[in-house]
Design a protein around this motif. Structure first.
Motif, PDB file in Angstrom:
ATOM      1  N   GLU A 116       5.790  -6.840 -10.732  1.00  0.00           N
ATOM      2  CA  GLU A 116       5.460  -8.256 -10.893  1.00  0.00           C
ATOM      3  C   GLU A 116       6.306  -9.121  -9.966  1.00  0.00           C
ATOM      4  O   GLU A 116       5.808 -10.090  -9.379  1.00  0.00           O
ATOM      5  N   ASP A 117       7.582  -8.766  -9.828  1.00  0.00           N
ATOM      6  CA  ASP A 117       8.440  -9.522  -8.910  1.00  0.00           C
ATOM      7  C   ASP A 117       7.950  -9.372  -7.477  1.00  0.00           C
ATOM      8  O   ASP A 117       7.989 -10.327  -6.696  1.00  0.00           O
ATOM      9  N   GLY A 118       7.483  -8.171  -7.136  1.00  0.00           N
ATOM     10  CA  GLY A 118       6.968  -7.952  -5.784  1.00  0.00           C
ATOM     11  C   GLY A 118       5.744  -8.805  -5.496  1.00  0.00           C
ATOM     12  O   GLY A 118       5.584  -9.337  -4.391  1.00  0.00           O
ATOM     13  N   LEU A 119       4.864  -8.944  -6.487  1.00  0.00           N
ATOM     14  CA  LEU A 119       3.683  -9.789  -6.307  1.00  0.00           C
ATOM     15  C   LEU A 119       4.079 -11.251  -6.126  1.00  0.00           C
ATOM     16  O   LEU A 119       3.507 -11.963  -5.287  1.00  0.00           O
ATOM     17  N   LYS A 120       5.049 -11.719  -6.898  1.00  0.00           N
ATOM     18  CA  LYS A 120       5.500 -13.112  -6.755  1.00  0.00           C
ATOM     19  C   LYS A 120       6.107 -13.345  -5.373  1.00  0.00           C
ATOM     20  O   LYS A 120       5.813 -14.359  -4.716  1.00  0.00           O
ATOM     21  N   ILE A 121       6.943 -12.430  -4.944  1.00  0.00           N
ATOM     22  CA  ILE A 121       7.576 -12.588  -3.633  1.00  0.00           C
ATOM     23  C   ILE A 121       6.525 -12.493  -2.530  1.00  0.00           C
ATOM     24  O   ILE A 121       6.529 -13.278  -1.574  1.00  0.00           O
ATOM     25  N   GLY A 122       5.606 -11.535  -2.672  1.00  0.00           N
ATOM     26  CA  GLY A 122       4.567 -11.371  -1.653  1.00  0.00           C
ATOM     27  C   GLY A 122       3.684 -12.598  -1.526  1.00  0.00           C
ATOM     28  O   GLY A 122       3.336 -13.014  -0.405  1.00  0.00           O
ATOM     29  N   ARG A 123       3.312 -13.200  -2.652  1.00  0.00           N
ATOM     30  CA  ARG A 123       2.487 -14.412  -2.592  1.00  0.00           C
ATOM     31  C   ARG A 123       3.271 -15.570  -1.975  1.00  0.00           C
ATOM     32  O   ARG A 123       2.728 -16.361  -1.201  1.00  0.00           O
ATOM     33  N   ALA A 124       4.546 -15.657  -2.332  1.00  0.00           N
ATOM     34  CA  ALA A 124       5.356 -16.748  -1.788  1.00  0.00           C
ATOM     35  C   ALA A 124       5.502 -16.641  -0.274  1.00  0.00           C
ATOM     36  O   ALA A 124       5.561 -17.652   0.422  1.00  0.00           O
ATOM     37  N   TRP A 125       5.537 -15.420   0.222  1.00  0.00           N
ATOM     38  CA  TRP A 125       5.700 -15.210   1.659  1.00  0.00           C
ATOM     39  C   TRP A 125       4.361 -15.075   2.373  1.00  0.00           C
ATOM     40  O   TRP A 125       4.321 -14.779   3.567  1.00  0.00           O
ATOM     41  N   GLY A 126       3.268 -15.267   1.656  1.00  0.00           N
ATOM     42  CA  GLY A 126       1.959 -15.283   2.305  1.00  0.00           C
ATOM     43  C   GLY A 126       1.437 -13.922   2.725  1.00  0.00           C
ATOM     44  O   GLY A 126       0.672 -13.834   3.694  1.00  0.00           O
ATOM     45  N   LEU A 127       1.807 -12.855   2.019  1.00  0.00           N
ATOM     46  CA  LEU A 127       1.270 -11.538   2.349  1.00  0.00           C
ATOM     47  C   LEU A 127      -0.220 -11.493   2.025  1.00  0.00           C
ATOM     48  O   LEU A 127      -0.659 -12.069   1.024  1.00  0.00           O
ATOM     49  N   PRO A 128      -1.015 -10.810   2.829  1.00  0.00           N
ATOM     50  CA  PRO A 128      -2.464 -10.733   2.580  1.00  0.00           C
ATOM     51  C   PRO A 128      -2.764 -10.029   1.264  1.00  0.00           C
ATOM     52  O   PRO A 128      -1.961  -9.242   0.747  1.00  0.00           O
ATOM     53  N   GLN A 129      -3.971 -10.289   0.744  1.00  0.00           N
ATOM     54  CA  GLN A 129      -4.364  -9.733  -0.543  1.00  0.00           C
ATOM     55  C   GLN A 129      -4.356  -8.210  -0.520  1.00  0.00           C
ATOM     56  O   GLN A 129      -4.017  -7.565  -1.531  1.00  0.00           O
ATOM     57  N   GLU A 130      -4.741  -7.601   0.601  1.00  0.00           N
ATOM     58  CA  GLU A 130      -4.772  -6.142   0.679  1.00  0.00           C
ATOM     59  C   GLU A 130      -3.380  -5.539   0.474  1.00  0.00           C
ATOM     60  O   GLU A 130      -3.231  -4.487  -0.157  1.00  0.00           O
ATOM     61  N   ILE A 131      -2.350  -6.196   1.004  1.00  0.00           N
ATOM     62  CA  ILE A 131      -0.972  -5.729   0.798  1.00  0.00           C
ATOM     63  C   ILE A 131      -0.550  -5.980  -0.650  1.00  0.00           C
ATOM     64  O   ILE A 131       0.104  -5.137  -1.280  1.00  0.00           O
ATOM     65  N   LEU A 132      -0.922  -7.143  -1.190  1.00  0.00           N
ATOM     66  CA  LEU A 132      -0.592  -7.447  -2.583  1.00  0.00           C
ATOM     67  C   LEU A 132      -1.223  -6.433  -3.533  1.00  0.00           C
ATOM     68  O   LEU A 132      -0.619  -6.042  -4.538  1.00  0.00           O
ATOM     69  N   ASP A 133      -2.437  -5.987  -3.216  1.00  0.00           N
ATOM     70  CA  ASP A 133      -3.098  -4.981  -4.060  1.00  0.00           C
ATOM     71  C   ASP A 133      -2.307  -3.679  -4.070  1.00  0.00           C
ATOM     72  O   ASP A 133      -2.170  -3.029  -5.116  1.00  0.00           O
ATOM     73  N   ILE A 134      -1.783  -3.287  -2.919  1.00  0.00           N
ATOM     74  CA  ILE A 134      -0.991  -2.051  -2.856  1.00  0.00           C
ATOM     75  C   ILE A 134       0.298  -2.215  -3.642  1.00  0.00           C
ATOM     76  O   ILE A 134       0.736  -1.292  -4.348  1.00  0.00           O
ATOM     77  N   ILE A 135       0.932  -3.392  -3.539  1.00  0.00           N
ATOM     78  CA  ILE A 135       2.135  -3.652  -4.328  1.00  0.00           C
ATOM     79  C   ILE A 135       1.835  -3.506  -5.820  1.00  0.00           C
ATOM     80  O   ILE A 135       2.595  -2.893  -6.573  1.00  0.00           O
ATOM     81  N   ALA A 136       0.714  -4.061  -6.248  1.00  0.00           N
ATOM     82  CA  ALA A 136       0.372  -4.040  -7.671  1.00  0.00           C
ATOM     83  C   ALA A 136      -0.014  -2.654  -8.163  1.00  0.00           C
ATOM     84  O   ALA A 136       0.267  -2.292  -9.310  1.00  0.00           O
ATOM     85  N   GLN A 137      -0.641  -1.856  -7.301  1.00  0.00           N
ATOM     86  CA  GLN A 137      -1.280  -0.614  -7.740  1.00  0.00           C
ATOM     87  C   GLN A 137      -0.518   0.659  -7.376  1.00  0.00           C
ATOM     88  O   GLN A 137      -0.967   1.748  -7.741  1.00  0.00           O
ATOM     89  N   HIS A 138       0.609   0.538  -6.708  1.00  0.00           N
ATOM     90  CA  HIS A 138       1.225   1.772  -6.184  1.00  0.00           C
ATOM     91  C   HIS A 138       1.816   2.658  -7.271  1.00  0.00           C
ATOM     92  O   HIS A 138       2.118   3.833  -7.014  1.00  0.00           O
ATOM     93  N   HIS A 139       1.998   2.132  -8.485  1.00  0.00           N
ATOM     94  CA  HIS A 139       2.420   2.969  -9.611  1.00  0.00           C
ATOM     95  C   HIS A 139       1.277   3.231 -10.591  1.00  0.00           C
ATOM     96  O   HIS A 139       1.444   4.055 -11.498  1.00  0.00           O
ATOM     97  N   GLY A 140       0.157   2.547 -10.418  1.00  0.00           N
ATOM     98  CA  GLY A 140      -0.958   2.726 -11.341  1.00  0.00           C
ATOM     99  C   GLY A 140      -0.543   2.429 -12.772  1.00  0.00           C
ATOM    100  O   GLY A 140       0.046   1.394 -13.069  1.00  0.00           O
ATOM    101  N   THR A 141      -0.843   3.364 -13.669  1.00  0.00           N
ATOM    102  CA  THR A 141      -0.378   3.269 -15.062  1.00  0.00           C
ATOM    103  C   THR A 141       0.563   4.436 -15.371  1.00  0.00           C
ATOM    104  O   THR A 141       0.604   4.946 -16.498  1.00  0.00           O
ATOM    105  N   THR A 142       1.291   4.855 -14.355  1.00  0.00           N
ATOM    106  CA  THR A 142       2.197   5.998 -14.498  1.00  0.00           C
ATOM    107  C   THR A 142       3.248   5.737 -15.580  1.00  0.00           C
ATOM    108  O   THR A 142       3.714   4.616 -15.755  1.00  0.00           O
ATOM    109  N   ARG A 143       3.610   6.797 -16.266  1.00  0.00           N
ATOM    110  CA  ARG A 143       4.658   6.699 -17.284  1.00  0.00           C
ATOM    111  C   ARG A 143       6.024   6.844 -16.618  1.00  0.00           C
ATOM    112  O   ARG A 143       6.218   7.689 -15.742  1.00  0.00           O
TER     113      ARG A 143
END
Length: 524
Positions: free
Chosen positions: A364-391
């Protein structure tokens, strides 16, 4: 840290504002605005849009008058012409609507509202530019319609851009006095421009493609001049105007592309190349705040790029996603093991549930920082999804040791499964790299075991179920990651003190070094 969550520029927040508008109202307003704007731009102006029809009408009237027929009107009403233009524009928009219903899901995978606004804006902008050229008395063959194709292809893709080029060419031909040859020339070159830049990956390549488009426009304009009955010198002049058209289109593309990329937050190959530089300000912040995470991220980016190339995915996007996937760790770097060099582990004094909550928060912190720095949505998606629902296995098992009642959901990430090939690749590269780094003696055989077990675990846990990767591609990705990691982990010869440094310098005084004692894992 000051500047970590910087506020994006007002111009760069346009895309986010558009996505927040109600869809139905937005689409209705967009359709009405586009129809009215294009109708007025095409149908009104100092040059009548039906100029050639009027001339033809006069010719027919004279012929009929000689035969004693009743007189015809000597001019067409501008309101009648405007009505005709309005109907043509309505048909064009109907074609666009049907096209988007048929192919929109493939074209607009993300941020559909923003991309539709961009599409309408480009159409209106270049139609207004064509009208301006005519009002200034410039030759219509200078109308830089190829610039629409270049910009549209880079921002929206070739399919939608080709449709836009067809519509714009027809409209400019109407504005130019129903000039069929003008429409044909602009359509040919605009279509050519779409496919000339579709695989452009850098601004240097864009410059080269633009010069090719300028040459094509010169040839087409020269040919059209000959077809229209112009003399050879006049046709050459028309070809020169066509070349100027191409240069003007290229100049517009070079100026407008960076502005539109930032305003609508659209990821182009050029922008991706820029943000995939490890020396960007955001990556330098990561190096300063979390040096261990920076090193991990660089390696994950390289592994992901290599794997993406193996299966034909977007290698540059995979590399960029790998670079930025863990930027959220900048907020609390000491809670991640790669940054705990010469530091106490703060998790020693926390409950497993609290530790898991802190670990999960880096997404979640990565998404906030990425949006603040103007990272494209495709990069934001990878930030959000790179752990999936892993335990979070370590703290989950620790919690089970302390209590029999443990909520598994508290120890799982919850920001969504990977949906693109690149997000799935980054997930695998991230997991494999972290596991291999924990090995005390990472031999090629052990690396292969880690890759195989990681893939099996992700598949069994359903982490790649929503991903575009096929099972065959997943195993190809694993092979590519294994090969690259094996190369990174290659042994180095251990030199004795004072004999020769790693750069090959001999000891002073010409002394001969004693043979080094072989260390474990070193080649024989």
């Amino acid at each position: 840290m000051p500047g970590l969550h910087r506020t994006p520029a007002r111009f760069g927040r346009l895309g986010g504002w558009v996505e927040g508008l109600p869809e139905v109202r937005l689409y209705a307003a967009l359709a009405l605005t586009s129809w009215v704007s294009l109708t007025l731009l095409v149908g009104l102006g100092s040059g009548a849009p039906v100029e050639r029809a009027i001339v033809q009408g006069f010719v027919e009237q004279e012929a009929l008058s000689d035969l004693g027929s009743p007189n015809l009107p000597h001019q067409t009403s501008p309101w009648t012409a405007l009505l005709g233009v309005a109907l043509v524009v309505a048909v064009e928009m109907g074609m666009a609507w049907y096209f988007l219903r048929r192919f929109g899901a493939r074209i607009f995978k993300d941020n559909a509202a923003t991309r539709l606004v961009l599409t309408a804006s480009l159409m209106i902008l270049f139609t207004a530019l064509a009208r301006l050229f005519l009002e200034l008395g410039l030759d219509p063959y200078l109308t830089p319609l190829a610039g629409l194709s270049i910009i549209g292809t880079m921002l929206l893709g070739p399919r939608l851009t080709f449709l836009m080029a067809v519509m714009a060419s027809v409209n400019v031909g109407i504005m130019g006095g129903n000039d069929f040859l003008l429409s044909s020339a602009l359509l040919l070159v605009s279509g050519f421009a779409v496919y000339a830049v579709v695989r452009v990956g850098s601004r240097q390549q864009l410059l080269g493609a633009g010069l090719v488009v300028a040459g094509a426009m010169a040839a087409v304009a020269f040919a059209v001049g000959l077809i229209g009955g112009a003399s050879f010198p006049a046709a050459l002049w028309l070809g020169a105007l066509g070349f100027g058209n191409g240069l003007l289109s290229l100049g517009l593309a070079l100026v407008l592309l960076p502005l539109l990329e930032d305003a609508f937050n659209v990821l182009t190959p050029m922008k991706l190349l820029e943000i995939s530089d490890p020396g960007t300000p955001l990556m330098m912040r990561l190096l300063e705040r979390a040096p261990g995470t920076f090193t991990h991220s660089i390696l994950v980016g390289v592994l992901a790029e290599n794997a993406a190339e193996r299966i034909g995915a977007n290698a540059m996007l995979a590399r960029g996603g790998g670079y930025y996937h863990d930027i959220g760790k900048m907020e609390h770097p000491a809670y991640f093991i790669e940054n705990q060099i010469a530091r106490a582990n703060p998790h020693a004094n926390l409950s497993p549930a609290l530790s898991a909550r802190i670990i999960k928060r880096h997404v979640e912190d990565g998404l906030k920082i990425g949006r603040a720095w103007g990272l494209p949505q495709e990069i934001l998606d990878i930030i959000a999804q790179h752990h999936g629902t892993t335990r979070i296995e370590y703290f989950y098992r620790k919690a089970l040791e302390e209590s029999a009642e443990v909520g598994e959901a508290d120890f799982r990430y919850n920001t969504g499964l990977p949906r693109s090939k690149e997000a799935g690749i980054v997930m695998l590269a991230d997991s494999v790299e972290a596991t291999v780094k924990a090995l005390s003696k990472p031999t090629p055989e052990r690396v292969e075991d880690v890759v195989r077990e990681t893939i099996k675990r992700k598949l069994d846990d359903g982490q790649l179920d929503a991903c575009e990767l096929t099972v065959r591609e997943i195993h190809q990705v694993g092979d590519a990651i294994r090969e690259a990691l094996t190369g990174f982990l290659g042994p180095r010869i251990q030199y004795p003190d004072g004999s020769r440094d790693p750069n090959g310098a001999r000891p002073k005084g010409g002394q001969t070094a004693k043979p080094a004692t072989r260390t474990s894992g070193e080649p024989g």
